[in-house]
Design a protein around this motif. Structure first.
Motif, PDB file in Angstrom:
ATOM      1  N   ALA B 256      31.555  77.768  83.082  1.00 28.06           N
ATOM      2  CA  ALA B 256      31.007  76.643  83.947  1.00 28.06           C
ATOM      3  C   ALA B 256      29.631  76.588  84.019  1.00 28.06           C
ATOM      4  O   ALA B 256      28.894  77.440  83.808  1.00 28.06           O
ATOM      5  N   GLY B 257      29.071  75.382  84.191  1.00 32.78           N
ATOM      6  CA  GLY B 257      27.700  75.025  84.264  1.00 32.78           C
ATOM      7  C   GLY B 257      27.208  74.418  85.711  1.00 32.78           C
ATOM      8  O   GLY B 257      27.872  74.750  86.760  1.00 32.78           O
ATOM      9  N   PHE B 258      26.085  73.823  85.710  1.00 35.55           N
ATOM     10  CA  PHE B 258      25.588  73.461  86.919  1.00 35.55           C
ATOM     11  C   PHE B 258      24.849  72.012  86.300  1.00 35.55           C
ATOM     12  O   PHE B 258      23.977  72.030  85.798  1.00 35.55           O
ATOM     13  N   ASN B 259      25.170  70.994  87.336  1.00 39.06           N
ATOM     14  CA  ASN B 259      24.432  69.728  87.446  1.00 39.06           C
ATOM     15  C   ASN B 259      25.328  68.586  87.357  1.00 39.06           C
ATOM     16  O   ASN B 259      24.771  67.390  87.958  1.00 39.06           O
ATOM     17  N   GLY B 260      26.409  68.663  86.754  1.00 41.22           N
ATOM     18  CA  GLY B 260      27.264  67.599  86.430  1.00 41.22           C
ATOM     19  C   GLY B 260      26.413  66.385  85.616  1.00 41.22           C
ATOM     20  O   GLY B 260      26.543  65.023  86.230  1.00 41.22           O
ATOM     21  N   LEU B 261      25.814  66.542  84.677  1.00 42.85           N
ATOM     22  CA  LEU B 261      25.187  65.826  83.803  1.00 42.85           C
ATOM     23  C   LEU B 261      26.233  64.605  83.180  1.00 42.85           C
ATOM     24  O   LEU B 261      27.053  65.148  82.338  1.00 42.85           O
ATOM     25  N   PRO B 262      26.206  63.519  83.549  1.00 43.76           N
ATOM     26  CA  PRO B 262      27.108  62.445  83.119  1.00 43.76           C
ATOM     27  C   PRO B 262      26.867  62.359  81.419  1.00 43.76           C
ATOM     28  O   PRO B 262      27.816  61.934  80.678  1.00 43.76           O
ATOM     29  N   LEU B 263      25.895  62.629  81.175  1.00 42.58           N
ATOM     30  CA  LEU B 263      25.339  62.609  79.666  1.00 42.58           C
ATOM     31  C   LEU B 263      26.038  63.457  78.691  1.00 42.58           C
ATOM     32  O   LEU B 263      26.542  62.767  77.401  1.00 42.58           O
ATOM     33  N   LEU B 264      26.932  64.324  79.299  1.00 43.81           N
ATOM     34  CA  LEU B 264      27.451  64.977  78.294  1.00 43.81           C
ATOM     35  C   LEU B 264      29.056  64.937  78.338  1.00 43.81           C
ATOM     36  O   LEU B 264      29.965  65.415  77.729  1.00 43.81           O
ATOM     37  N   ASP B 265      29.490  63.977  79.180  1.00 42.91           N
ATOM     38  CA  ASP B 265      30.908  63.745  79.053  1.00 42.91           C
ATOM     39  C   ASP B 265      31.235  63.285  77.608  1.00 42.91           C
ATOM     40  O   ASP B 265      30.070  62.624  77.084  1.00 42.91           O
ATOM     41  N   GLY B 266      32.203  63.653  77.181  1.00 39.24           N
ATOM     42  CA  GLY B 266      32.573  63.259  75.851  1.00 39.24           C
ATOM     43  C   GLY B 266      32.414  64.474  74.881  1.00 39.24           C
ATOM     44  O   GLY B 266      32.735  64.274  73.855  1.00 39.24           O
ATOM     45  N   LEU B 267      32.289  65.729  75.391  1.00 40.36           N
ATOM     46  CA  LEU B 267      32.261  66.650  74.616  1.00 40.36           C
ATOM     47  C   LEU B 267      33.677  67.082  74.434  1.00 40.36           C
ATOM     48  O   LEU B 267      34.424  66.377  75.166  1.00 40.36           O
ATOM     49  N   PRO B 268      34.099  67.772  73.218  1.00 46.63           N
ATOM     50  CA  PRO B 268      35.593  68.060  72.894  1.00 46.63           C
ATOM     51  C   PRO B 268      36.350  68.313  74.147  1.00 46.63           C
ATOM     52  O   PRO B 268      37.345  67.595  74.453  1.00 46.63           O
ATOM     53  N   ILE B 269      36.060  69.053  75.090  1.00 53.85           N
ATOM     54  CA  ILE B 269      36.688  69.438  76.507  1.00 53.85           C
ATOM     55  C   ILE B 269      35.413  69.462  77.466  1.00 53.85           C
ATOM     56  O   ILE B 269      34.286  69.681  77.298  1.00 53.85           O
ATOM     57  N   LYS B 270      35.907  69.226  78.412  1.00 55.00           N
ATOM     58  CA  LYS B 270      34.758  68.747  79.770  1.00 55.00           C
ATOM     59  C   LYS B 270      34.409  70.288  80.361  1.00 55.00           C
ATOM     60  O   LYS B 270      35.447  70.778  80.713  1.00 55.00           O
TER      61      LYS B 270
END
Lengths: 318, 318
Positions: B256-270
């Motif tokens: 798990a991370g933090f921030n909810g960067l929409p930038l990174l949607d699109g990685l193999p898994i979310k």
DNA sequence: CCGATTTATGTTAGCGGTAACAGTTGAGGC
DNA sequence: GCCTCAACTGTTACCGCTAACATAAATCGG
């Protein structure tokens, strides 16, 4: 008057009075009024910076460069955002100039006639950044996007790719993306080629968009052997899509983006890209403003930075 | 005087003189001097915004929110950067206040005594943003990082993970990351657990860093079953590393991370993350400033936004 | 010990606008 | 025809500071 001298470290003030003044200022919580100061002295320590958007990663990086370059100079950047709208640029610029800044740093060479006139009449140093393909008003710091596109085309052709697709943004006012594409087309044309298929999108650059677009264009034109993306974000999305689908990169399909975002180092394989020298542009622009104490607008400097092609792992070794 | 009236649209001016004035202003290229205007009217249309850095993606997003919120109000943000240094914050703040802005938006609740005193004495609306864990000066808009950390811990425990590692930045002045970690620890402690291993780094957040750190921590503590990252960037790097190594995510290891960067949607898994409400914070802060015409510093508002847990695909379904 | 400097402080007049108030004009009511 | 009032335009006095100059005090060589 003595207070003014103490607070600006100008002229001679005895150590004792200096102390007394500082002391009093502190206990009173006195903060000098720069508005009055600026009006009286005709000096303003602000530098106007006008960029299209914060959304595109590129601009925060340029800003960071400007911030760094202005450090220690006593100058402060004031940022305005245009949302890629020429009219808004005009408004923001007017607003800025009415504060009589020490200089203005503005993205791009394309402005409305009115904006251009304001800049010309302002009698302060102006630095147009990002782009050198066109006529500048005063100083210009940037790269040639035209040439960047062309170089990429050449590198791709050298590597033996022939059926090339382009994926980019729809924004008509993103002149730099447009010039890159034009240069790219020109590069291909020299080898008698044209872009085989293209796909456009609107909205911010994001990985997910890149995936979608890539899927779409490959479904439509399965025989493409190269995809050129207008930025690294969508390029990386495309890269992830290809890896997902088990497509051989760079064997079956080559990929390239633009910008050299260090943010994205660390993807499974490294996307070919071209560094846009964002930080350097900011630093250099700041230096130009800072380096012109009160000189009237004499000759503007033209600083053309050379974007480095970073071949990464998504172009076949030629 | 009539000119002043025309240019500000205030008071009655006949249509003909208005025309003549506008005409003359245009041909002369006249740009009014806001410095003089501000001095005379005691009104300044600037809002000071103080953030730690442009490098962290979060702040450009907040700025975009502020920009959006200030749109149409005639107010203009002026940005200053502190590089996470309290002393620099003090300097930048002093600089800003000396321009007598309409309001100040400043990141964080931790300031030097002097900075706090300046803010208190400034008699303008102050909005401290990002963080609500602590005492504010005037208005506060943000999320509770403490609680965010704790919620993440709870979610992780609920999903059955027990040997938990933490990966974060070394910056001692990133109070929000610190509070998140404290909350996280507290959440684990309630279940009688502690963090099993931790790994820190310095420098900006980047995918590649995340990969390295993940490799290091897993080499040292191969029995970890969960990794909590202080931001999405390094978290995504870690995710990519795990996928590369064929590690079963979220089966063998959860992330798990933090921030909810929409930038990174699109990685193999979310990646599982928690949205920090960056844009909303900016908009809300701007509204507070804009909504207080000349009211003295009465009661400040406290706006606590609720970070949403986005479980993504890297936490086992509980 | 004096005139010439140097150092330290004070005085005056704006910087370019705007608030507040003072005229001037023309239209309308009675 | 006189008064009132709104519509317009002008006058004056600052806003808080600094440039430029004036004055006062301290230093100094001969």
């Amino acid at each position: 008057m003595t207070v003014s001298r103490v607070l600006r470290n100008r002229g001679d003030v005895s150590a004792t009075t200096r102390e007394r003044v500082l002391e009093a200022a502190k206990t009173l919580g006195y903060v000098p009024n720069k508005i009055a100061g600026a009006l009286a002295s005709q000096r303003v320590n602000l530098v106007g910076v006008i960029i299209p958007s914060f959304g595109n990663l590129v601009f925060p990086e340029v800003l960071a460069g400007i911030s760094a370059g202005l450090e220690e100079t006593g100058l402060q950047p004031v940022v305005g955002v245009t949302d890629y709208s020429p009219e808004k640029e005009e408004t923001v610029l007017y607003e800025m100039l009415s504060w009589r800044p020490t200089g203005v740093i503005i993205a791009g060479l394309e402005h409305t006639d009115a904006a251009r006139a304001m800049l010309e009449n302002s009698a302060i140093p102006i630095v147009e950044i990002m782009d050198v393909d066109g006529a500048g008003i005063d100083s210009v710091v940037g790269i040639s996007h035209q040439r960047a596109g062309r170089h990429m085309a050449e590198a791709i052709l050298r590597a033996g790719y022939r059926k090339i697709g382009f994926l980019g943004t729809k924004m008509p006012d993103d002149h730099r993306a447009r010039k890159r594409l034009a240069g790219f087309r020109a590069g291909l044309a020299e080898a008698g080629l044209t872009i085989a298929d293209e796909e456009y999108y609107a909205g911010g650059s994001a990985l997910a968009k890149g995936r979608e677009m890539t899927e779409t264009i490959l479904a439509r034109s399965p025989d493409l052997d190269f995809l050129y993306y207008s930025n690294d974000m969508i390029g990386s999305g495309g890269l992830l899509h290809c890896l997902d689908k088990g497509i051989d990169v760079p064997g079956q399909i080559g990929l390239a983006g633009f910008n050299g975002l260090p943010l994205l180092d660390g993807l499974p394989i490294k996307l070919a890209t071209m560094d846009a020298c964002r930080r350097e542009i900011g630093i250099k622009a700041a230096e130009i403003i800072a380096g012109r104490p009160h000189s009237g607008v004499i000759g503007g400097e033209l600083v053309e930075l050379e974007p480095r092609l970073e071949p990464g792992d998504t172009i076949r070794k030629s």
